[in-house]
Write a protein that holds these residues in place. Structure first.
Motif, PDB file in Angstrom:
ATOM      1  N   ASN A  40       0.819  -1.204   0.000  1.00  0.00           N
ATOM      2  CA  ASN A  40       0.000   0.000   0.000  1.00  0.00           C
ATOM      3  C   ASN A  40       0.853   1.255   0.000  1.00  0.00           C
ATOM      4  O   ASN A  40       0.554   2.223  -0.694  1.00  0.00           O
ATOM      5  CB  ASN A  40      -0.931   0.026   1.213  1.00  0.00           C
ATOM      6  CG  ASN A  40      -2.356  -0.295   0.852  1.00  0.00           C
ATOM      7  OD1 ASN A  40      -2.792  -0.037  -0.253  1.00  0.00           O
ATOM      8  ND2 ASN A  40      -3.081  -0.850   1.798  1.00  0.00           N
ATOM      9  N   LEU A  41       1.913   1.251   0.786  1.00  0.00           N
ATOM     10  CA  LEU A  41       2.804   2.412   0.806  1.00  0.00           C
ATOM     11  C   LEU A  41       3.409   2.686  -0.570  1.00  0.00           C
ATOM     12  O   LEU A  41       3.696   3.826  -0.908  1.00  0.00           O
ATOM     13  CB  LEU A  41       3.925   2.213   1.829  1.00  0.00           C
ATOM     14  CG  LEU A  41       3.518   2.350   3.290  1.00  0.00           C
ATOM     15  CD1 LEU A  41       4.619   1.831   4.197  1.00  0.00           C
ATOM     16  CD2 LEU A  41       3.177   3.794   3.612  1.00  0.00           C
ATOM     17  N   ASN A  90      -2.583   9.483  -5.174  1.00  0.00           N
ATOM     18  CA  ASN A  90      -2.172   8.219  -4.592  1.00  0.00           C
ATOM     19  C   ASN A  90      -3.446   7.477  -4.223  1.00  0.00           C
ATOM     20  O   ASN A  90      -4.283   8.005  -3.492  1.00  0.00           O
ATOM     21  CB  ASN A  90      -1.306   8.464  -3.357  1.00  0.00           C
ATOM     22  CG  ASN A  90      -0.772   7.184  -2.782  1.00  0.00           C
ATOM     23  OD1 ASN A  90      -1.521   6.372  -2.266  1.00  0.00           O
ATOM     24  ND2 ASN A  90       0.525   7.003  -2.840  1.00  0.00           N
ATOM     25  N   SER A  92      -4.191   5.010  -2.278  1.00  0.00           N
ATOM     26  CA  SER A  92      -4.252   4.247  -1.026  1.00  0.00           C
ATOM     27  C   SER A  92      -4.983   4.992   0.088  1.00  0.00           C
ATOM     28  O   SER A  92      -4.521   6.034   0.556  1.00  0.00           O
ATOM     29  CB  SER A  92      -2.835   3.921  -0.558  1.00  0.00           C
ATOM     30  OG  SER A  92      -2.864   3.361   0.736  1.00  0.00           O
ATOM     31  N   ASN A  95      -2.678   5.141   3.122  1.00  0.00           N
ATOM     32  CA  ASN A  95      -1.668   6.196   3.148  1.00  0.00           C
ATOM     33  C   ASN A  95      -2.224   7.503   3.699  1.00  0.00           C
ATOM     34  O   ASN A  95      -1.513   8.236   4.391  1.00  0.00           O
ATOM     35  CB  ASN A  95      -1.079   6.417   1.756  1.00  0.00           C
ATOM     36  CG  ASN A  95      -0.182   5.287   1.333  1.00  0.00           C
ATOM     37  OD1 ASN A  95       0.226   4.455   2.137  1.00  0.00           O
ATOM     38  ND2 ASN A  95       0.134   5.231   0.059  1.00  0.00           N
ATOM     39  N   ILE A 118       6.329   9.762   7.130  1.00  0.00           N
ATOM     40  CA  ILE A 118       5.486   9.568   5.953  1.00  0.00           C
ATOM     41  C   ILE A 118       5.303  10.866   5.171  1.00  0.00           C
ATOM     42  O   ILE A 118       5.151  10.841   3.953  1.00  0.00           O
ATOM     43  CB  ILE A 118       4.127   8.923   6.305  1.00  0.00           C
ATOM     44  CG1 ILE A 118       3.457   8.424   5.016  1.00  0.00           C
ATOM     45  CG2 ILE A 118       3.265   9.860   7.102  1.00  0.00           C
ATOM     46  CD1 ILE A 118       2.395   7.404   5.196  1.00  0.00           C
ATOM     47  N   HIS A 122       6.637  10.019   0.387  1.00  0.00           N
ATOM     48  CA  HIS A 122       6.114  10.159  -0.973  1.00  0.00           C
ATOM     49  C   HIS A 122       6.569  11.490  -1.554  1.00  0.00           C
ATOM     50  O   HIS A 122       6.485  12.523  -0.900  1.00  0.00           O
ATOM     51  CB  HIS A 122       4.586  10.085  -0.975  1.00  0.00           C
ATOM     52  CG  HIS A 122       4.073   8.752  -0.572  1.00  0.00           C
ATOM     53  ND1 HIS A 122       3.613   8.490   0.697  1.00  0.00           N
ATOM     54  CD2 HIS A 122       3.966   7.595  -1.250  1.00  0.00           C
ATOM     55  CE1 HIS A 122       3.233   7.228   0.770  1.00  0.00           C
ATOM     56  NE2 HIS A 122       3.446   6.659  -0.400  1.00  0.00           N
ATOM     57  N   THR A 133       8.779   7.829  -4.432  1.00  0.00           N
ATOM     58  CA  THR A 133       9.119   7.743  -3.008  1.00  0.00           C
ATOM     59  C   THR A 133      10.605   8.040  -2.826  1.00  0.00           C
ATOM     60  O   THR A 133      11.364   8.120  -3.787  1.00  0.00           O
ATOM     61  CB  THR A 133       8.838   6.331  -2.434  1.00  0.00           C
ATOM     62  OG1 THR A 133       9.770   5.408  -3.004  1.00  0.00           O
ATOM     63  CG2 THR A 133       7.411   5.891  -2.702  1.00  0.00           C
TER      64      THR A 133
END
Length: 166
Positions: A40-41, A90, A92, A95, A118, A122, A133
């Motif tokens: 997911n990241l 993104n 997710s 996230n 975090i 990204h 990333t």
């Protein structure tokens, strides 16, 4: 860790409800049973302008290829930041919750271990759209930490989407 296990973990449900709810809102049970925190990241951003008949140049991840969504239909884009080059999203839900919780991503690489907030993990879509990333070749996400919950902390994840409004 599988998303289903993380979403249903008693401590996550009690202390980080926003994360549990985001994971449960983000995919079907079948996907949650296979998807992982690391996966997911690392989900790639994707613009809503992508289709089989009209692919967005940004999906090619070529510097200077442009972004069809800028100046067009873009109301669902750029949840976690934009640039003048691209406004892709993104995909997710996890996230977004991790960003709200100020998670830290721990990485092991050829140059040793490092911890990345975090908010820095990204990269905004810029002149290097192929790079999303801070990970370098050979890096491996080993784990993610969350700060201790504040006393009396409460959170909620509310996902708004067109298909839920019908």
């Amino acid at each position: 860790m599988r998303n289903s296990a993380l979403a249903h973990h008693a401590i996550v449900q009690r202390d980080y409800a926003v994360l549990s709810q985001a994971l449960l809102a983000g995919a079907s049970g079948q996907l949650r049973n296979m998807a992982t925190t690391g996966g997911n990241l690392l989900q790639r951003t994707r613009p809503a302008c992508t289709s089989a008949t009209r692919p967005c140049p940004a999906t090619k991840r070529e510097p200077g290829s442009g972004c069809s969504a800028i100046g067009g239909a873009n109301r669902t884009l750029a949840i976690l930041g934009t640039s003048e080059h691209c406004i892709a999203t993104n995909p997710s839900d996890m996230n977004v919750a991790m960003a709200a919780l100020e998670a830290t991503i721990h990485v092991q690489g050829i140059n040793g271990e490092r911890s990345i907030p975090i908010a820095d993990f990204h990269l905004l879509p810029g002149s290097t759209p192929q790079r999303e990333t801070l990970l370098e070749p050979g890096d491996l996400i080993t784990h993610v930490t969350l700060p201790p919950p504040m006393p009396g902390n409460r959170s909620l994840y509310l996902k708004l989407r067109d298909r839920a409004l019908v």
